[in-house]
Design an enzyme around this catalytic site. Structure first.
Site, PDB file in Angstrom:
ATOM      1  N   CYS A   2       0.859  -1.175   0.028  1.00  0.00           N
ATOM      2  CA  CYS A   2       0.004   0.030  -0.056  1.00  0.00           C
ATOM      3  C   CYS A   2       0.885   1.269   0.127  1.00  0.00           C
ATOM      4  CB  CYS A   2      -0.846   0.143   1.116  1.00  0.00           C
ATOM      5  SG  CYS A   2      -1.969  -1.334   1.489  1.00  0.00           S
ATOM      6  N   ARG A  28       3.541   0.580  -6.643  1.00  0.00           N
ATOM      7  CA  ARG A  28       3.698  -0.410  -5.476  1.00  0.00           C
ATOM      8  C   ARG A  28       2.823  -1.482  -5.399  1.00  0.00           C
ATOM      9  NH1 ARG A  28       6.622   2.189  -1.018  1.00  0.00           N
ATOM     10  NH2 ARG A  28       5.039   0.974   0.682  1.00  0.00           N
ATOM     11  N   TRP A  74      -3.774  -2.199  -1.231  1.00  0.00           N
ATOM     12  CA  TRP A  74      -3.500  -3.483  -1.788  1.00  0.00           C
ATOM     13  C   TRP A  74      -3.940  -4.549  -0.721  1.00  0.00           C
ATOM     14  CZ3 TRP A  74      -0.733  -8.242  -0.453  1.00  0.00           C
ATOM     15  CH2 TRP A  74      -0.502  -9.026  -1.363  1.00  0.00           C
ATOM     16  N   ASN A 100      -0.778   1.515   6.352  1.00  0.00           N
ATOM     17  CA  ASN A 100      -0.184   0.233   5.810  1.00  0.00           C
ATOM     18  C   ASN A 100       0.144  -0.630   6.785  1.00  0.00           C
ATOM     19  OD1 ASN A 100      -0.230   1.836   3.413  1.00  0.00           O
ATOM     20  ND2 ASN A 100       1.875   2.088   3.419  1.00  0.00           N
ATOM     21  N   GLY A 101       0.022  -2.139   6.568  1.00  0.00           N
ATOM     22  CA  GLY A 101       0.339  -2.834   7.257  1.00  0.00           C
ATOM     23  C   GLY A 101      -0.626  -3.657   7.705  1.00  0.00           C
ATOM     24  N   GLU A 473      15.338 -16.950 -11.424  1.00  0.00           N
ATOM     25  CA  GLU A 473      15.129 -15.804 -11.559  1.00  0.00           C
ATOM     26  C   GLU A 473      14.504 -15.468 -12.839  1.00  0.00           C
ATOM     27  OE1 GLU A 473      14.452 -11.713 -11.081  1.00  0.00           O
ATOM     28  OE2 GLU A 473      14.670 -13.134  -9.880  1.00  0.00           O
ATOM     29  N   LYS A 477      10.710 -14.340 -13.416  1.00  0.00           N
ATOM     30  CA  LYS A 477      10.186 -12.898 -14.236  1.00  0.00           C
ATOM     31  C   LYS A 477       9.121 -13.581 -15.319  1.00  0.00           C
ATOM     32  CE  LYS A 477      12.241  -9.903 -12.316  1.00  0.00           C
ATOM     33  NZ  LYS A 477      11.694 -10.630 -11.376  1.00  0.00           N
ATOM     34  N   GLU A 480       5.753 -13.872 -13.349  1.00  0.00           N
ATOM     35  CA  GLU A 480       5.216 -12.402 -12.580  1.00  0.00           C
ATOM     36  C   GLU A 480       4.574 -11.645 -13.767  1.00  0.00           C
ATOM     37  OE1 GLU A 480       8.079 -10.611  -9.302  1.00  0.00           O
ATOM     38  OE2 GLU A 480       9.020 -10.793 -11.290  1.00  0.00           O
ATOM     39  N   HIS A 496      15.038 -36.120 -11.954  1.00  0.00           N
ATOM     40  CA  HIS A 496      14.308 -36.772 -10.597  1.00  0.00           C
ATOM     41  C   HIS A 496      13.183 -36.130 -10.429  1.00  0.00           C
ATOM     42  CE1 HIS A 496      18.309 -38.354  -9.258  1.00  0.00           C
ATOM     43  NE2 HIS A 496      18.832 -37.034  -9.683  1.00  0.00           N
ATOM     44  N   LYS A 595       5.447  -3.961  -5.240  1.00  0.00           N
ATOM     45  CA  LYS A 595       6.825  -3.523  -5.383  1.00  0.00           C
ATOM     46  C   LYS A 595       7.367  -3.954  -4.185  1.00  0.00           C
ATOM     47  CE  LYS A 595      10.577  -2.286  -7.474  1.00  0.00           C
ATOM     48  NZ  LYS A 595      11.085  -3.171  -8.317  1.00  0.00           N
TER      49      LYS A 595
END
Length: 600
Positions: A2, A28, A74, A100-101, A473, A477, A480, A496, A595
């Site tokens: 947020c 964000r 958010w 926020n939180g 990574e 990407k 995402e 495996h 973010k």
């Protein structure tokens, strides 16, 4: 996650400043937004959806007042609806709060407030805060005291800002969630700002004050003060933000992510500047060179965890035992500390999981080091030492240039802490890295490769050694920003289990650099997937013959094993970006993602 913005001293322009700040903070991640202005009354306008929806609502019914706060939400408690959007108000609508939180004891507080006659309109944990302030006001407390007392009753993590109808101030407090003040008092007119991140007000001032946990701020048109929650004055330094506000623009690119991918040569130069001296064959990391750790533990989350995995391999190769931990697992486990150095890798310096892990390590007596991008961030202030990656502001939710800079920074840290006679080759490769990345950007055919595989069922990424974190990574990407299924594996793990997923509809990106034992074994894995009709995209420097078995090649310049990982990653970033662009995805704002993740 947020975003919070607040300002005082702008008069009739306050609403515009708040909306501009919210637009800047939308990177964000958010699903609703709102503003509240105080001027004898409290006017609140809020909407679910995009900030453009809020702007339309504000234009239809403009709020007024010289003091205001705004928020991008958010969702955590309750779905994204108009009712759940911030700011939230008390029963008479004379107190407005953004937060926020997570308030961990909100259910108990809500039940007590309901029993006392308060009515709630949302599903959020935040709404208890304005009602707590209202309750304190009913008991005779002045505005500032009422906010302080309300905050003292909260358990959990929070950054809180409040305005009241009968006050010309913004009151704010933080615990485990970032807040920064903007100070503009150099001219005839004083203006002050409050935000969860500097870009929200950077176009107005470059002078900032970072709040620490347990601190309380009061902003009025005349002055600003910071105290403890108990009311004791805290003298805070005013820092200067060095980057220009234009750095947070798109500079002609379609997306922030594209801009930031292309900024990587500059970001790497900034990271390596004054640290790498090829002429003398040395790396300079200041006093950190004398830490001489007997062991290293790295804690991180998301993209930064992949950098931590890479860093752990660097330290082990230098003869220092090292392990990378997912931060959210570290804080609740009991890994040994002893006299080991604990390194927190965090782009924002505010990642809640990583901060918890660092605090746990510190409580056990470990020395802590933050590898971060943000000067003045919580991690930088709380750790014993900080090492900045100096990548510049990153707006796109999917990290790109900060990951490259983290890898470069971890290289310099390792060489600086554990010098070796073999360092000269690595230092030369670091010197060439920005130019090599530019070559990849200039010559990449990732867009054409992406076009070939838009309809694929899934994407797999494989690598060994330092290329394994890059495979992880690359998969991150891809998932995402394309919303396609993607997984990264250590190449030897394919046989495996994961090999059961490989088909003609699952392209495999294989990272093969050099021509040593690891490269040859990875080529063996490539042959395994080729035998199952899976298309192969080789990311290679051409030192091996992997291209013989590949359907497509993404080339990188020859480099050292350490820097080859950075170069391979750039090709995978481009592949993900072009795939997402061709699929029409909202690249800079992937669904459900934020973010800066400031809740655990």
């Amino acid at each position: 996650m947020c975003g919070i913005i607040g300002c005082v001293g702008h008069g009739t322009e306050t609403t515009d400043v708040l909306l501009d700040g919210l637009s800047t903070l939308d990177y964000r991640g958010y699903d609703s937004a709102g503003v509240a202005l105080s001027n004898g009354t409290v006017d609140v306008v809020k909407r679910s959806g995009a900030i453009e929806d809020l702007v339309s609502a504000v234009e239809a019914s403009p709020p007024t007042g010289p003091v205001g706060i705004g928020h991008t939400r958010w969702s955590t408690h309750g779905p994204p609806t108009d009712e759940n959007a911030h700011p939230h108000v008390d029963c008479p609508g004379e107190v407005a709060v953004v937060h926020n939180g997570i308030i961990e004891n909100y259910e108990a507080l809500r039940e007590r407030l309901r029993a006392a006659g308060h009515t709630f309109e949302s599903d959020t944990d935040t709404e208890v805060i304005p009602h707590l302030i209202e309750s304190e006001r009913d008991d005779g407390a002045d505005p500032e005291t009422a906010v302080r007392r309300a905050v003292e009753r909260l358990e959990g993590s929070f950054a809180v800002a409040a305005v009241l109808a009968d006050s010309d101030a913004i009151f704010a407090a933080r615990r485990d969630s970032p807040l920064v003040l903007g100070i503009d008092d150099g001219g005839d007119r004083r203006r002050y700002y409050l935000a969860s991140d500097v870009p929200a007000f950077r176009e107005y001032t470059d002078r900032v004050v970072y709040l620490d946990d347990g601190e309380f701020a009061r902003l009025t048109p005349e002055d600003w003060t910071v105290t403890t929650l108990a009311g004791d004055r805290v003298e805070k330094p005013v820092d200067t933000v060095e980057w220009d506000p234009e750095e947070t623009g798109k500079a002609g690119y379609d997306h922030f992510m594209a801009k930031e991918i292309n900024e990587q040569p500059r970001a790497l130069r900034q990271c390596l500047s004054e640290r790498v001296d090829e002429l003398d064959g040395e790396v300079s990391i200041g006093d950190l060179a004398y830490l001489n750790p007997r062991g290293v533990q790295l804690v991180a989350a998301g993209t930064s965890y992949h950098a931590a995995l890479y860093g752990a391999q660097l330290f082990r190769a230098a003869g220092v035992p090292a392990t990378a931990y997912l931060a959210h697992e570290y804080a609740t486990g009991t890994p040994p500390i002893g006299d080991e150095l604990v390194i927190g890798v965090t782009q924002s310096g505010e990642t809640a999981d990583t901060l918890s892990a660092l605090r746990e390590a510190s409580a056990r007596g470990a020395r802590t080091l933050a590898v971060t991008n943000v000067v003045g961030s919580t991690a930088a202030r709380e750790c014993d030492d900080a090492f900045y990656i100096k990548a510049g502001p990153e707006i796109g939710v999917a990290a790109t240039k900060t990951f490259a800079s983290q890898l470069a920074a971890l290289n310099t840290l390792t060489i600086g802490m554990v010098p070796s006679k073999d360092d000269r080759e690595a230092i030369a490769a670091l010197r060439d890295l920005p130019a090599d990345v530019q070559q990849v950007l200039d010559e990449s055919n990732a867009a054409a490769v992406a076009e070939q595989y838009l309809d694929s069922e899934a994407y797999f990424f494989i690598g060994r050694g330092l290329q394994y974190p890059v495979a992880l990574e690359g998969a991150l990407k891809m998932k995402e920003i394309t919303y396609k299924h993607a997984e990264g594996f250590a190449a030897g793990e394919l046989k495996h289990g994961p090999l059961a997923l490989v088909t003609s509809e699952t392209p495999v990106f294989a990272i093969v650099t050099g021509d040593g034992e690891r490269a040859q074994k990875t080529i063996g894995n490539v042959k395994e997937v080729e035998a199952r009709d899976a298309p192969v995209v080789a990311v290679t420097d051409g030192a091996s013959d992997v291209s013989r078995y590949a359907d497509h090649v993404l080339s990188i310049p020859e480099s050292s094993p350490q820097t080859a990982a950075v170069l391979a990653n750039v090709q995978l970033q481009l592949a993900a970006y072009h795939t997402a662009a061709k699929l029409g995805r909202p690249i800079d704002k992937p669904r459900n993602l934020a973010k800066s993740v400031t809740v655990e």
